[in-house]
Design an enzyme around this catalytic site. Sequence first.
Site, PDB file in Angstrom:
ATOM      1  N   ARG A 107       0.889  -1.175   0.000  1.00 31.40           N
ATOM      2  CA  ARG A 107       0.000   0.000   0.000  1.00 31.40           C
ATOM      3  C   ARG A 107       0.917   1.212   0.000  1.00 31.40           C
ATOM      4  NH1 ARG A 107      -5.296   1.328   3.549  1.00 31.40           N
ATOM      5  NH2 ARG A 107      -6.099   0.042   1.858  1.00 31.40           N
ATOM      6  N   HIS A 134      -7.267   0.692  -6.596  1.00 34.79           N
ATOM      7  CA  HIS A 134      -7.479  -0.188  -5.437  1.00 34.79           C
ATOM      8  C   HIS A 134      -8.094  -1.510  -5.944  1.00 34.79           C
ATOM      9  CE1 HIS A 134      -7.703  -1.372  -1.411  1.00 34.79           C
ATOM     10  NE2 HIS A 134      -8.579  -0.528  -0.915  1.00 34.79           N
ATOM     11  N   GLN A 137      -9.936  -4.076  -3.534  1.00 32.50           N
ATOM     12  CA  GLN A 137     -11.242  -3.607  -3.076  1.00 32.50           C
ATOM     13  C   GLN A 137     -12.320  -3.912  -4.112  1.00 32.50           C
ATOM     14  OE1 GLN A 137     -12.029  -1.881  -0.065  1.00 32.50           O
ATOM     15  NE2 GLN A 137     -14.029  -2.520  -0.778  1.00 32.50           N
ATOM     16  N   ASP A 226     -17.181   6.942  -1.705  1.00 32.44           N
ATOM     17  CA  ASP A 226     -15.931   6.719  -0.963  1.00 32.44           C
ATOM     18  C   ASP A 226     -15.691   8.006  -0.173  1.00 32.44           C
ATOM     19  OD1 ASP A 226     -13.414   5.887  -0.121  1.00 32.44           O
ATOM     20  OD2 ASP A 226     -12.422   6.261  -2.039  1.00 32.44           O
ATOM     21  N   CYS A 271     -16.250   1.399   0.352  1.00 32.79           N
ATOM     22  CA  CYS A 271     -15.082   0.575   0.700  1.00 32.79           C
ATOM     23  C   CYS A 271     -14.678   0.724   2.158  1.00 32.79           C
ATOM     24  CB  CYS A 271     -13.922   0.902  -0.228  1.00 32.79           C
ATOM     25  SG  CYS A 271     -13.292   2.577  -0.040  1.00 32.79           S
ATOM     26  N   ARG A 299     -13.276  -8.769   1.388  1.00 33.86           N
ATOM     27  CA  ARG A 299     -11.857  -8.457   1.151  1.00 33.86           C
ATOM     28  C   ARG A 299     -11.029  -9.697   1.470  1.00 33.86           C
ATOM     29  NH1 ARG A 299      -9.904  -3.300   1.297  1.00 33.86           N
ATOM     30  NH2 ARG A 299      -7.990  -4.324   0.669  1.00 33.86           N
TER      31      ARG A 299
HETATM   32  N1   CP Z   1     -11.141  -0.240   2.164  1.00 34.77           N
HETATM   33  C1   CP Z   1      -9.896  -0.303   2.642  1.00 34.77           C
HETATM   34  O1   CP Z   1      -8.925  -0.506   1.918  1.00 34.77           O
HETATM   35  O2   CP Z   1      -9.806  -0.162   3.977  1.00 34.77           O
HETATM   36  P1   CP Z   1      -8.467   0.052   4.825  1.00 34.77           P
HETATM   37  O3   CP Z   1      -7.932   1.404   4.461  1.00 34.77           O
HETATM   38  O4   CP Z   1      -8.933  -0.021   6.244  1.00 34.77           O
HETATM   39  O5   CP Z   1      -7.507  -1.022   4.487  1.00 34.77           O
HETATM   40  N1  NVA Z   2      -9.897   6.764  -1.400  1.00 33.42           N
HETATM   41  C1  NVA Z   2      -9.485   6.289  -0.106  1.00 33.42           C
HETATM   42  C2  NVA Z   2      -9.693   4.821  -0.017  1.00 33.42           C
HETATM   43  C3  NVA Z   2      -9.344   4.207   1.313  1.00 33.42           C
HETATM   44  C4  NVA Z   2      -9.518   2.720   1.341  1.00 33.42           C
HETATM   45  C5  NVA Z   2      -8.043   6.655   0.158  1.00 33.42           C
HETATM   46  O1  NVA Z   2      -7.246   6.603  -0.796  1.00 33.42           O
HETATM   47  O2  NVA Z   2      -7.694   6.990   1.274  1.00 33.42           O
END
Ligand code: CP
Ligand code: NVA
Length: 312
Positions: A107, A134, A137, A226, A271, A299
Amino acid sequence: MGTLSVHDLISIHDLTAQDIEKIFQKSIELKDALKKGKETPELKGKTLAMVFEKRSTRTRISFEVGMTQLGGHAIFLSRDDTHIGKGEPIKDFAGVVDGYCNGIMARTFEHKTVVELAKYAEIPIINGLTDFNHPCQILADFLTIKEHRKSFDNMKVAWFGDGNNVCHSFMYMCAKLKIDLAIATPEDYKPSQKVWDDIKSYKKSEMYWTATPQEAADNADVVVTDTWISMGDPEYQDPELRKKKVDHFKPYQVNKDLCTHAKENYYFMHCLPAYRDFEVTPEVIDGPHSLIYPEAHNRLHAQKGVMALLMK
Ligand code: CP
Ligand code: NVA
């Protein structure tokens, strides 16, 4: 079941429709086995390195639990746990981890970091969220829709809010599976032109952007939003900028009024993490149409499918 046409999971854009179906089938198989109490040690003795430059609840827990359930092990590495945070080249990190682990889930703030990892590592790289995409997701989201709606036929998805990472992955997935998608964002937060260009070659469904949320919601089967403040955005750290962005996005809030334009039996998805009364009101996210918890639970199952197919 054969393996996938890809070595890594960087973007839904790289998958074929057959790959996506294989991931769903493997995920369902592993989910069923878990329900029946049957062990599935498909990754026995294998290790996943999990690199997190940003926070996480779902991604971190579901990948770690997923590896345990597949008989393997996962190592959590925050930005400050490795030398990457202090400038160790990605090439060296990838070259070294190649010799210890069987996969890397990353990530990262910048999408190019994940792409660079995939360039240098011989083990599979799984994108756990970047500023651009993502994919994990979206695999979980469509697995959830498949379970609840049974089919993707004659389906319209409506996206509201920020046209960034999660929205981009929705675009790739809807284009791959030929699902109609309407996107309502403020004019200055439209999805990236790169995604529109990428999907041109395989887009057969109807996909359009509008500044009018009611138009996007019209007759939608699935309503999605989101957070308006993504990790890495300047607004994430600055309360004044955050307030400005929230005011700007207010017309794109998913609330009961907006959802009257959707089909009567629409599903609501998010998400998470969610910020109630910003991008969505409690009556919608905590109401009878909401799939947020099955979506989050999937997930685990979708990623187990991905890991079993990529790392076995
Ligand atoms: N939706 C998602 O990726 O959640 P987290 O940021 O908690 O991993
Ligand atoms: N759009 C959000 C998604 C988190 C899972 C971010 O990038 O923080």
